[in-house]
Enzyme design. Sequence first.
Site, PDB file in Angstrom:
ATOM      1  N   ASN A 156       0.837  -1.195   0.000  1.00 34.11           N
ATOM      2  CA  ASN A 156       0.000   0.000   0.000  1.00 34.11           C
ATOM      3  C   ASN A 156       0.877   1.253   0.000  1.00 34.11           C
ATOM      4  OD1 ASN A 156       0.521  -0.828   2.782  1.00 34.11           O
ATOM      5  ND2 ASN A 156      -0.975   0.682   3.466  1.00 34.11           N
ATOM      6  N   VAL A 157       0.390   2.253  -0.719  1.00 29.56           N
ATOM      7  CA  VAL A 157       1.066   3.543  -0.832  1.00 29.56           C
ATOM      8  C   VAL A 157       0.022   4.611  -0.551  1.00 29.56           C
ATOM      9  CG1 VAL A 157       2.364   5.107  -2.330  1.00 29.56           C
ATOM     10  CG2 VAL A 157       2.644   2.618  -2.582  1.00 29.56           C
ATOM     11  N   ALA A 162      -1.869  11.875   1.279  1.00 24.66           N
ATOM     12  CA  ALA A 162      -2.621  12.750   2.184  1.00 24.66           C
ATOM     13  C   ALA A 162      -4.077  12.872   1.747  1.00 24.66           C
ATOM     14  CB  ALA A 162      -1.978  14.129   2.255  1.00 24.66           C
ATOM     15  N   CYS A 203      -3.819   0.538  -3.002  1.00 26.04           N
ATOM     16  CA  CYS A 203      -3.840  -0.670  -2.179  1.00 26.04           C
ATOM     17  C   CYS A 203      -2.729  -1.614  -2.628  1.00 26.04           C
ATOM     18  CB  CYS A 203      -5.175  -1.385  -2.320  1.00 26.04           C
ATOM     19  SG  CYS A 203      -6.592  -0.440  -1.724  1.00 26.04           S
ATOM     20  N   GLU A 257      -2.929  -4.784  -3.198  1.00 23.67           N
ATOM     21  CA  GLU A 257      -3.407  -5.661  -4.270  1.00 23.67           C
ATOM     22  C   GLU A 257      -3.410  -4.935  -5.607  1.00 23.67           C
ATOM     23  OE1 GLU A 257      -5.896  -6.588  -0.526  1.00 23.67           O
ATOM     24  OE2 GLU A 257      -4.938  -4.855  -1.458  1.00 23.67           O
ATOM     25  N   CYS A 281     -10.175  -4.849   0.045  1.00 27.38           N
ATOM     26  CA  CYS A 281     -11.316  -3.935  -0.001  1.00 27.38           C
ATOM     27  C   CYS A 281     -12.186  -4.285  -1.213  1.00 27.38           C
ATOM     28  CB  CYS A 281     -10.826  -2.478  -0.084  1.00 27.38           C
ATOM     29  SG  CYS A 281     -10.121  -2.019  -1.689  1.00 27.38           S
ATOM     30  N   CYS A 327     -10.470  -3.861  -4.633  1.00 27.49           N
ATOM     31  CA  CYS A 327      -9.470  -4.892  -4.884  1.00 27.49           C
ATOM     32  C   CYS A 327     -10.102  -6.251  -5.122  1.00 27.49           C
ATOM     33  CB  CYS A 327      -8.455  -4.930  -3.751  1.00 27.49           C
ATOM     34  SG  CYS A 327      -7.375  -3.482  -3.791  1.00 27.49           S
TER      35      CYS A 327
END
Length: 132
Positions: free
Chosen positions: A43-44, A47, A54, A56, A86, A89
Amino acid sequence: MSDLDALFEAARAVREKAYAPYSNFLVGAALRTPDGTIFTGCNVENASYPVSVCAEGGAVGALIAAGYRQIAEAVVVGDAALCTPCGMCRQRLKEFGTEHLVVHVADLSGIRRSFTMDELLPAAFELEDKKD
């Protein structure tokens, strides 16, 4: 080491590279193609949460960029025992999953539960559903 163990270790290792300064919730994903090739993603965050990626999604992007189109098995490792994908994904995995795709969810100590795509995404959206 079994194929599943290798997939778990790949997801656990890439989880450490996640960028999650806002939630502090690190997630790693590893996807195995039918020929055994493994692709990973983490995950990245951003803000502006909606533009975060995600784990995936990152792994699927890498798989597609390498010219692959099918996922045979997936492992998602997060900071919770049941870190399931989620909704977005789940749809991504369904789109590229083989008929028998299994998604394993894990925490750092190991796999906690395995799901079929039908369990994760019953009545999934299919492109054919849009064509009349």
